[in-house]
Design an enzyme around this catalytic site. Sequence first.
Site, mmCIF file in Angstrom:
data_model
loop_
_atom_site.group_PDB
_atom_site.id
_atom_site.type_symbol
_atom_site.label_atom_id
_atom_site.label_comp_id
_atom_site.label_asym_id
_atom_site.label_seq_id
_atom_site.Cartn_x
_atom_site.Cartn_y
_atom_site.Cartn_z
ATOM 1 N N GLY C 10 -20.769 65.705 -21.899
ATOM 2 C CA GLY C 10 -19.724 65.931 -22.903
ATOM 3 C C GLY C 10 -19.539 64.710 -23.785
ATOM 4 N N ARG C 71 -26.910 68.680 -22.204
ATOM 5 C CA ARG C 71 -27.023 68.761 -20.740
ATOM 6 C C ARG C 71 -28.428 69.271 -20.453
ATOM 7 N NH1 ARG C 71 -21.612 68.183 -19.402
ATOM 8 N NH2 ARG C 71 -20.229 69.059 -20.970
ATOM 9 N N ASP C 102 -20.762 60.559 -14.338
ATOM 10 C CA ASP C 102 -21.549 60.246 -13.139
ATOM 11 C C ASP C 102 -22.813 61.095 -13.042
ATOM 12 O OD1 ASP C 102 -20.103 62.491 -12.660
ATOM 13 O OD2 ASP C 102 -19.348 61.884 -10.702
ATOM 14 N N THR C 125 -16.417 59.432 -20.996
ATOM 15 C CA THR C 125 -15.977 60.816 -20.800
ATOM 16 C C THR C 125 -14.464 60.831 -20.905
ATOM 17 O OG1 THR C 125 -15.477 62.406 -19.029
ATOM 18 C CG2 THR C 125 -16.297 60.296 -18.329
ATOM 19 N N ASP C 127 -12.584 62.550 -19.248
ATOM 20 C CA ASP C 127 -11.970 62.928 -17.964
ATOM 21 C C ASP C 127 -11.474 61.723 -17.167
ATOM 22 O OD1 ASP C 127 -12.759 65.490 -18.693
ATOM 23 O OD2 ASP C 127 -14.639 65.351 -17.603
ATOM 24 N N ASP C 129 -12.896 60.062 -14.712
ATOM 25 C CA ASP C 129 -13.044 60.428 -13.300
ATOM 26 C C ASP C 129 -14.152 59.648 -12.603
ATOM 27 O OD1 ASP C 129 -15.132 61.516 -14.676
ATOM 28 O OD2 ASP C 129 -14.919 63.541 -13.889
ATOM 29 N N ARG C 171 -11.257 68.442 -16.545
ATOM 30 C CA ARG C 171 -11.987 69.134 -15.463
ATOM 31 C C ARG C 171 -11.229 68.994 -14.137
ATOM 32 N NH1 ARG C 171 -18.007 67.497 -15.354
ATOM 33 N NH2 ARG C 171 -16.984 65.463 -15.243
#
Lengths: 320, 320, 320, 320
Positions: C10, C71, C102, C125, C127, C129, C171
């Site tokens: 992303g 992707r 990751d 990202t 996110d 995370d 996410r």
Amino acid sequence: MNIAILTSGGDSSGMNPAIKKFVEYSYLKNHTPYFIYDGLEGLIEGKIKKASFKDVSGIIFRGGTIIRSSRSKRWYEKTYRKQAYENLKKHGIDALVILGGDGSFRALDVFYKDFKVPFMGIPATIDNDIPLNDYTIGTDTALNVIRHAIDEIRDTASSFARAFVIEVMGRECGYLALTSAVANGAEMCLIPEVEYSLENLKKRYLNEIKNGRGYFIAIVAEGLKITDKIKEWFEKEIGFEARSTILGHIQRGGSPTVFERLTAAEFIVKAIDHIESSPDKIVTHKNGEFILKDLNEIITSKYALNPEMLKIAAPLMGKE
Amino acid sequence: MNIAILTSGGDSSGMNPAIKKFVEYSYLKNHTPYFIYDGLEGLIEGKIKKASFKDVSGIIFRGGTIIRSSRSKRWYEKTYRKQAYENLKKHGIDALVILGGDGSFRALDVFYKDFKVPFMGIPATIDNDIPLNDYTIGTDTALNVIRHAIDEIRDTASSFARAFVIEVMGRECGYLALTSAVANGAEMCLIPEVEYSLENLKKRYLNEIKNGRGYFIAIVAEGLKITDKIKEWFEKEIGFEARSTILGHIQRGGSPTVFERLTAAEFIVKAIDHIESSPDKIVTHKNGEFILKDLNEIITSKYALNPEMLKIAAPLMGKE
Amino acid sequence: MNIAILTSGGDSSGMNPAIKKFVEYSYLKNHTPYFIYDGLEGLIEGKIKKASFKDVSGIIFRGGTIIRSSRSKRWYEKTYRKQAYENLKKHGIDALVILGGDGSFRALDVFYKDFKVPFMGIPATIDNDIPLNDYTIGTDTALNVIRHAIDEIRDTASSFARAFVIEVMGRECGYLALTSAVANGAEMCLIPEVEYSLENLKKRYLNEIKNGRGYFIAIVAEGLKITDKIKEWFEKEIGFEARSTILGHIQRGGSPTVFERLTAAEFIVKAIDHIESSPDKIVTHKNGEFILKDLNEIITSKYALNPEMLKIAAPLMGKE
Amino acid sequence: MNIAILTSGGDSSGMNPAIKKFVEYSYLKNHTPYFIYDGLEGLIEGKIKKASFKDVSGIIFRGGTIIRSSRSKRWYEKTYRKQAYENLKKHGIDALVILGGDGSFRALDVFYKDFKVPFMGIPATIDNDIPLNDYTIGTDTALNVIRHAIDEIRDTASSFARAFVIEVMGRECGYLALTSAVANGAEMCLIPEVEYSLENLKKRYLNEIKNGRGYFIAIVAEGLKITDKIKEWFEKEIGFEARSTILGHIQRGGSPTVFERLTAAEFIVKAIDHIESSPDKIVTHKNGEFILKDLNEIITSKYALNPEMLKIAAPLMGKE
């Protein structure tokens, strides 16, 4: 005169500048302005207050409506309208100005028939779906909020070979979708008022992909309820990864644009100038002019999208 | 036809959407669009290039002008105009569309008289100072950039007992200042076109301060060249700490608003549709309509500010 | 050295400033920078190009990634990785810098084990995370886009007695939701990492409504997939009309904030400075410092939300 | 305890979120929060009021300070400080939290020496000029307002062969100018703390122009008072048409960024947690931690700009 203002139905950016102008212009014309809070529900409940300059200080740049809004089912029972009328009498209110859509105008028209309380309706809704009228308060701001969102999505769109399907508001009316598609250079525009051909669009898109098109921005009106279907269509039929985004309530917000503020003020001036002589009218904006219309004329007409813009957008709907 | 576009004089937001529409609509109408880079200077230098769809991809949301602009003194020497004409002939250019102000229109009018190269002038300047014309490309965006800046200043203004004197652009024309003062609820509006009375304003302000006014926002047109003087006036005559801010070049920038993009496109359509039949005209926008005018009619007229808005703003100028 | 950069997975705002810095800092350090377009897919396809200053001019303020992302499933077949390796050899690429999450780091770790191509992973990202790491590129911009959207919704929210349920991205990770709830003064915050009690929230809300609360702003992380359920809960259990809004892809866009641009640049400097000596590492940002970590250490750890912020937000989750 | 908060000196965006947190966290910790309006002047005048949750509802997204600020000369006469002390006693105020710059901290330090009223100083100024401290409330928002303005100027800059000289705030401190120059990719950065060489810059610029550079963005700190001189330098020495823009007070405004809101809240928590045990301190933020410092230590130190950033910006100052 004692004139009260209320906002009804969905809010739109520009209501606050209108409310501010209502207070200022009323005092200028030696009327006394009142607020009715919470729309028709508040009128039933008697939430009525004399308005001051201080109430409207610093609201010109705020979205929403400081006197709040509501949708009222009780209004359609005469008992509650009677109660509303008693509330108006108690405060000595002579006339009403209402900001809202056609449902709100009907509500006051019924009330006028019951109790002869003069009112002026001012179109205020981001849907822009009032017949015989070009502009409803909230539209220019909504269009620019959508533009800003699409500007932000564009860079992320161009980072992938992707289709972005963006659903914009408007209920049954495709105005926001149509105008946004044209103003933002979208590749697809689907609205409830016009038949579209996915078959034709597919042909065109596949051809454009061959010639190097890297991404698609598709604008879909919420009234069609097909946003997810179009996302899937892009994936299955066009072979493009797709994402859908429902812009949602940010479209009602945002600091009112300059055009919004100025137009809102002009609607109010027209309403207050004629409320005594024309007690049961809607202020419309047509070809740059403000014109009073009978509610009946409005509700027996159909709003129309700009034919020039429809012509420009025809290819985005798959019309040849 | 081979039609070339150029931008001249100060840039304004909305030029890029106009350029994009110029390319797209030219191809739609079976013309071939060309770019002239760097305005009249580029025309003299022969910076001419056939334009493609790809050139205008992704420019709709950008301020400025991708074909750049310039001011040219050499243009007023016939030798250089001759050279420009040779450049046009070399590329087979049949007609010109120019985005700019009245100076730019005069430049092409002279050129038309020399060499009979048909042209259409489209008003594009944030000053909005073209006679017989309501709208010049760049104005709606500039007004909203100013609005945004004032929204940001307002919170800081209300944090002190202060006067904020904000200078906005417009050269000799007070349009931006007048409209901004009304749309942003300013307390003072000073423009070159209207006499103002600091004496009357002082009386009013001192009275308002007694009634609790906490801060002032004053909008001053750059053409008056009195921004600092007004700042000092607030400090000496009103006894309020004052700050002045010159908004400057941010007013030319910003992503073009929706109204800007749509209006820019309509100007272009009108220009291309009539360039063959009317070879030496200016496209004007008056009361919602696009009308072709002779340059002569324009330069012998005087632009006028909206009288309604002047009435609203009269108290902000100290008029009783 | 010849160093190539690619973006994977992303996109996030801040990738472009990182890419710009990558080019500039590489040249400063006498390396030669290369672009790999379209992420790992582009690496398989050999979309590799030497990068110039000109390529990165004017990209610092753009969201997305000019070298595009993807992707790739094929990457997990060794044949394609072999092909990718051949492409690198062909262009003489000595090392890789990858911006992504990751999953992207694992992809390059496998590649390192295969072919010993040194790489540095930089967390990018929205996110946020990545374990053992405080900051991923894109987060500050995403948080401010969310803030701006909530600012716009707030005025419309306060125009009704309504609950606004706003779904934000992330996410499986609640970082954006948690931080946004705290920074925007929301009344509810639901995230996947922490148990919540609607029962407790209901008690509190009913009490607050009695004391005059007029509207609710609820932030819900997308990972929970309960946005619509919460909307219904407000209507049934709290008796408030409710609206839900999924902010969607605008969260990936927007001009990178100042913090974003500066942090992105620092990540790049750290990566380039150490890519020779530490050929298989991730650059992490922890307590204000940039630290190189083994991928293994990262993927065997679990990211943790800020405990201070969790404490502040506990009441918004119905924790006593 | 009864704790009062006041804001002093120039306002900055982030003061309102701090005030909101002050009220909420005070109640959470069983203190009673008070407002002192209009800074030290208001303290002398006794403008003190118990604060409620309602006072801080809806202020998190507003710039400025709802309790207003001032600069006070009278404070330096003991009579007025005595009067201020009496006002505090009258309302039973036990301790003070002050948001402002070093001048404000000195003012309360003197007061502490007079009357032993415990206080905590929290750095809040867009200048970021407090020694031993990395972050002052208002900075992140100011940097992003500047970024937004430069984003808008960039498109207009690239429409001409022009130099844009942009003056940013910061009084004697070059922090905003330095950070903005780096974050926005400017070509020139002139600040009071570092010697610059126009001679070297000229050499570099003339060379870059030969290689196609089309425009310059120059960031100049207001403390140097050379904005116009640099504009003329571009015209005379570089041969580029130049424009200067003083960003002015928009830099103090704007909705506080997420980072601003969160950091402001943390400053407040630290201040309230330690106000009893450490009655005469400044809360500083250094390397990601909040540390209490003696005023004396601060005023005998000198603030330092980030050496890494100075290194990056060295070429923009003409340093080899």
